[in-house]
Design an enzyme around this catalytic site. Structure first.
Site, PDB file in Angstrom:
ATOM      1  N   LYS A  83       2.056  -3.501   6.966  1.00  0.00           N
ATOM      2  CA  LYS A  83       2.307  -3.410   5.441  1.00  0.00           C
ATOM      3  C   LYS A  83       4.007  -2.913   5.305  1.00  0.00           C
ATOM      4  O   LYS A  83       4.829  -3.563   4.564  1.00  0.00           O
ATOM      5  CB  LYS A  83       1.670  -2.288   4.464  1.00  0.00           C
ATOM      6  CG  LYS A  83       0.135  -2.726   4.279  1.00  0.00           C
ATOM      7  CD  LYS A  83       0.228  -4.168   3.590  1.00  0.00           C
ATOM      8  CE  LYS A  83      -1.278  -4.902   3.807  1.00  0.00           C
ATOM      9  NZ  LYS A  83      -1.384  -5.914   2.855  1.00  0.00           N
ATOM     10  N   SER A  93       0.832  -1.043   0.086  1.00  0.00           N
ATOM     11  CA  SER A  93       0.104   0.144  -0.043  1.00  0.00           C
ATOM     12  C   SER A  93       0.808   1.173   0.015  1.00  0.00           C
ATOM     13  O   SER A  93       2.016   1.288   0.520  1.00  0.00           O
ATOM     14  CB  SER A  93      -0.744  -0.124   1.181  1.00  0.00           C
ATOM     15  OG  SER A  93      -1.353   1.333   1.449  1.00  0.00           O
ATOM     16  N   TYR A 110      -2.200  -0.810  10.792  1.00  0.00           N
ATOM     17  CA  TYR A 110      -2.385  -1.291   9.383  1.00  0.00           C
ATOM     18  C   TYR A 110      -1.035  -1.007   8.710  1.00  0.00           C
ATOM     19  O   TYR A 110      -0.438  -1.775   7.970  1.00  0.00           O
ATOM     20  CB  TYR A 110      -3.527  -0.736   8.957  1.00  0.00           C
ATOM     21  CG  TYR A 110      -3.541  -1.052   7.262  1.00  0.00           C
ATOM     22  CD1 TYR A 110      -3.851  -2.602   6.795  1.00  0.00           C
ATOM     23  CD2 TYR A 110      -3.430  -0.113   6.355  1.00  0.00           C
ATOM     24  CE1 TYR A 110      -3.826  -2.640   5.382  1.00  0.00           C
ATOM     25  CE2 TYR A 110      -3.426  -0.076   4.954  1.00  0.00           C
ATOM     26  CZ  TYR A 110      -3.585  -1.688   4.423  1.00  0.00           C
ATOM     27  OH  TYR A 110      -3.546  -1.655   3.374  1.00  0.00           O
TER      28      TYR A 110
END
Lengths: 354, 354
Positions: A167, A137, A163
């Site tokens: 990543k 992302s 989150y």
């Protein structure tokens, strides 16, 4: 045994569109598709074996998908999959993905996204599978130091959510993996903002609860599921004060994954490569609303509210590496994104439960 | 049930010295000590239930240690421990710790250090235990931007080993944990370079294979187990060209952990706090050799070889926060460190196998 592609999280939003693209395109017909998904973010009707998006893909393509209702942290479950299929490469989508929820439940996010990913890598290594496309992302860049964001931009600085950190951590783990063993071939695709749906209108984004992202929020307002759109801040230093993002059609994104897999056939390729997938153009929230109103013929009532913590003013991608390395470029416009989202939402007002 | 302190990795080097300090000091006598260790870095004689360092600590103190030969990734095992004791806080040492090995085996390091730590945190939460002292490292600072290193120095930048990254990732996970729930009270102790041994000479550092760290390397040369010391680089911009580190006596370090636990009694304390544990003074490799020769009366033959990848020229700690927050200060000198290391090494030329 035919060669197979393992798609983790293949019943989710980007995962299912990638599975669809793999099966639609005749040049992938040599591959069997194996999906593993724990159904955290995918709907399955009572009594059915397969989740709804995969059922619809099978109907549309007339092809079979091998499906395993297994969590990627389940080592034995993964062993069963790897020993039952001739897996040649893995596209790894499986992860928890709600930024806000990750702040509330960090352990759940780190266990699912880090421990899960490491367990998958251990299984891959055990079965001699070293080709991986990873679902990353643009969040890994944090607040942009400059725009457009290219892949050389620092990552991991000032990340505000578990989150985003998960990543980034996974990318670092994959870099270390590639340094430890040259057999690994890893392409980490850094998505900007995936929106839209397959042109059939039969599969699309189906968030559970209140949507976290703009496009499903808009489309649920358009279809009458929600009363009005909340616009988080209109005092950003952007064209109209609302946040600017690089929205990319999920079908373009799906094609990026297929291109990445083709790269694995080039024997000179190895190591870790991070690649942005975006259009290179940013649109504001108000521009999106206006485009969606045009596509749907519906008025989208909205209310300006306070900025959300952690949101940045603008980001958009430098997409030149994707073109150079993968021969890929987004071809779908903002109008395409809105049209296809609307077709999906209108036909499925309550998502896959419709 | 009496209140208990759970020490993960309590049979290892810093862990065993901390257990010794906890049991030696009468003001901790209210606590039972529970150790969980998977014996990756601790020796146990054939047929024995407890690892050798814990047996010796029991002999010296006349007190009992509850020992579990369990990996912290074993959820059921942890449940068994938490449900069998009245655990009030956890000191978490359990981790893989060899920088060079971590480059070779990144997955093993991330699984042990990240997944293991998250599994421990899940068990703690499940049993309502929110007080944690974490075994961190000055490695999280990467290459120092300025010296001395204080806790406000950026972390996570330019880290070169999976070991260092795993310590940094765990700190980030703990920060997120504290943000998600104010019940957590976490002190992350960033060790500089632990050396030395308990003054009894009965417990000490017992690396398996060729030592990665300077002090055990020197002492194994002094005792004749190794022929000569390798000095990695003498062209650093330091006092004599060799690397400078902030060595800290393991007994000082152990006392820092005891001070951290005392802080938990202050009800106003909560959240995540990172604290350096060092002396604040750096010594070069050649200074260490000279101090050890004085302490042992042995000549330490050495050979200058190339720099090691990832090694930095110098680091040493700003230790003011440890004093302010914990009321702790290192009291032992370089000569103490060498004397106690030598006493341990001479009495145990082959470590705990002696």
């Amino acid at each position: 045994m035919s060669p197979a592609i393992l798609v983790t999280g293949g019943a989710g939003y980007v995962g299912s569109h990638t599975v669809m693209t793999l099966l639609e395109r005749s040049d992938n017909s040599e591959y069997e598709i194996v999906v593993v998904d724990n159904l955290t973010n995918a709907y399955r009707s009572d009594g059915e074996k397969k989740p709804e998006p995969l059922k619809r893909i099978e109907e549309m393509t007339g092809k079979n998908i091998h499906f395993y209702d297994i969590d990627i942290r389940d080592k034995e479950g993964l062993n069963r999959i790897f020993s039952s299929h001739n897996i040649e490469c893995v596209i790894h989508f499986a992860a928890l993905k709600a930024v806000g929820e990750s702040v509330e439940k960090p352990l759940e996010y780190y266990q699912a996204n880090i421990s899960g990913t490491c367990t998958l890598f251990e299984a891959m290594r055990k079965y001699g599978v070293y080709k991986l496309v990873y679902s990353s992302s643009c969040t890994v860049y944090g607040e942009p130091e400059k725009l457009p964001l290219d892949e050389a931009h620092p990552t991991g600085r000032g990340l505000t959510s578990p989150y985003g950190k998960s990543k980034y951590f996974c990318e670092e783990i994959m870099k270390d993996l590639c340094r430890s063993d040259p057999k690994w071939m890893i392409i980490s695709l850094r998505y900007f903002n995936p929106v839209g749906a397959h042109k059939s209108g039969r599969i699309g984004e189906d968030p559970s609860g209140l949507p976290n992202n703009l496009m499903p929020f808009i489309s649920q307002v358009a279809v009458g599921r929600l009363k009005e759109l909340l616009v988080f801040g209109n005092d950003y230093p952007t064209i109209d004060g609302t946040g600017v993002r690089d929205y990319i059609h999920v079908q373009d994104l799906a094609e990026g994954h297929v291109k990445a897999i083709k790269l694995f056939k080039q024997t000179e390729f190895s190591g870790f490569h991070a690649v942005n997938l975006g259009t290179g153009t940013g649109y504001s929230v108000l521009q999106m609303i206006s485009a969606f109103e045009k596509a749907s013929g519906k008025k989208i009532p909205y209310k300006i509210v306070a900025r959300r913590a952690g949101d940045i003013a603008a980001n958009y991608a430098d997409v030149s590496l994707a073109h150079r390395l993968l021969g890929w470029r987004a071809t779908r416009t903002l109008d395409d994104m809105c049209r296809d989202t609307w077709a999906w939402q209108r036909a499925n007002p309550a998502g896959f439960r419709s």
